[in-house]
Design a protein around this motif. Structure first.
Motif, PDB file in Angstrom:
ATOM      1  N   ASN A 194     -20.708  39.160  13.029  1.00  0.00           N
ATOM      2  CA  ASN A 194     -20.337  40.324  12.227  1.00  0.00           C
ATOM      3  C   ASN A 194     -21.244  41.506  12.548  1.00  0.00           C
ATOM      4  O   ASN A 194     -20.784  42.646  12.626  1.00  0.00           O
ATOM      5  CB  ASN A 194     -20.393  40.014  10.729  1.00  0.00           C
ATOM      6  CG  ASN A 194     -19.958  41.208   9.913  1.00  0.00           C
ATOM      7  OD1 ASN A 194     -18.826  41.669  10.013  1.00  0.00           O
ATOM      8  ND2 ASN A 194     -20.877  41.747   9.123  1.00  0.00           N
TER       9      ASN A 194
ATOM     10  N   THR B 185     -22.520  41.862   1.132  1.00  0.00           N
ATOM     11  CA  THR B 185     -21.661  40.714   0.824  1.00  0.00           C
ATOM     12  C   THR B 185     -22.285  39.389   1.252  1.00  0.00           C
ATOM     13  O   THR B 185     -22.426  38.470   0.443  1.00  0.00           O
ATOM     14  CB  THR B 185     -20.280  40.890   1.477  1.00  0.00           C
ATOM     15  OG1 THR B 185     -19.736  42.139   1.060  1.00  0.00           O
ATOM     16  CG2 THR B 185     -19.344  39.758   1.083  1.00  0.00           C
TER      17      THR B 185
ATOM     18  N   GLN C 221     -22.660  35.785  10.451  1.00  0.00           N
ATOM     19  CA  GLN C 221     -23.368  37.053  10.288  1.00  0.00           C
ATOM     20  C   GLN C 221     -23.782  37.642  11.639  1.00  0.00           C
ATOM     21  O   GLN C 221     -23.724  38.867  11.832  1.00  0.00           O
ATOM     22  CB  GLN C 221     -24.592  36.875   9.395  1.00  0.00           C
ATOM     23  CG  GLN C 221     -24.202  36.663   7.931  1.00  0.00           C
ATOM     24  CD  GLN C 221     -25.389  36.649   7.022  1.00  0.00           C
ATOM     25  OE1 GLN C 221     -26.116  37.636   6.961  1.00  0.00           O
ATOM     26  NE2 GLN C 221     -25.599  35.545   6.317  1.00  0.00           N
TER      27      GLN C 221
ATOM     28  N   TRP D  71     -20.296  44.068   4.781  1.00  0.00           N
ATOM     29  CA  TRP D  71     -20.549  42.632   4.900  1.00  0.00           C
ATOM     30  C   TRP D  71     -21.988  42.375   5.346  1.00  0.00           C
ATOM     31  O   TRP D  71     -22.608  41.404   4.919  1.00  0.00           O
ATOM     32  CB  TRP D  71     -19.585  41.984   5.893  1.00  0.00           C
ATOM     33  CG  TRP D  71     -18.204  41.810   5.338  1.00  0.00           C
ATOM     34  CD1 TRP D  71     -17.180  42.704   5.375  1.00  0.00           C
ATOM     35  CD2 TRP D  71     -17.699  40.659   4.657  1.00  0.00           C
ATOM     36  NE1 TRP D  71     -16.084  42.185   4.754  1.00  0.00           N
ATOM     37  CE2 TRP D  71     -16.364  40.932   4.309  1.00  0.00           C
ATOM     38  CE3 TRP D  71     -18.245  39.433   4.306  1.00  0.00           C
ATOM     39  CZ2 TRP D  71     -15.568  40.023   3.625  1.00  0.00           C
ATOM     40  CZ3 TRP D  71     -17.444  38.517   3.631  1.00  0.00           C
ATOM     41  CH2 TRP D  71     -16.131  38.810   3.295  1.00  0.00           C
TER      42      TRP D  71
END
Length: 166
Positions: free
Chosen positions: A141, A30, A138, A26
């Motif tokens: 993450n 992504t 983000q 990710w």
């Protein structure tokens, strides 16, 4: 008992690697890809991916990693491998707090809120929604990715301690 503890240590390290790899993907592909899209498409795609991740393939790695790391720590302790046990125990704690619980407390609620948004027809309005969501998501993450990488590293160190006396 010792062979079972070693096997559990290897399995838990694989689990830690799987969840680290998932979060890392990710980070480096992504979200960067979604950020290049029309924000209406990015929102729809993110909602689709968030919906599809709730499955029997993802769940064991996500929910199971801290569990199998903790089981490995316990099994290693019982097998007289105290040093290795300590590394796996710390890996389990890091995975639980900064992987699983962080995700449940931050990323999942953000995903659920995004899923409730009616995607506007107006690109500029969708851009405001996406710009409010993507950078924050983000950031968190990246935090869970780093923590999952640390948990994986700790488990790998633990593997190196198995052959050594407690």
């Amino acid at each position: 008992m010792q062979q079972a503890a070693k096997s559990l240590a290897v399995i838990s390290t694989v689990f830690a690697g799987a969840i680290f790899g998932f979060f890392y993907a990710w980070v480096c592909s992504t979200m960067w890809g979604l950020d290049t899209l029309d924000p209406r498409t990015a929102i729809a795609a993110m909602n689709a991916m968030n919906g599809s991740v709730r499955n029997a393939v993802f769940a064991p790695a996500f929910f199971g990693t801290p569990v199998v790391l903790a089981l490995a720590a316990l099994a290693l302790k019982l097998a007289g491998k105290g040093s290795a046990s300590l590394w796996f125990g710390v890996a389990a704690a890091v995975s639980l707090v900064f992987g699983t619980l962080l995700t449940m407390a931050v990323n999942v609620p953000m995903n659920e809120a995004l899923a409730l948004v009616d995607i506007p027809d107006d690109r500029a309005a969708a851009q405001v929604i996406w710009e409010d969501y993507s950078p924050k998501w983000q950031f968190w993450n990246q935090a869970r990715t780093i923590a999952s990488g640390v948990a994986l590293l700790l488990a790998c160190i633990g593997l190196t301690k198995i052959g050594k006396p407690a």
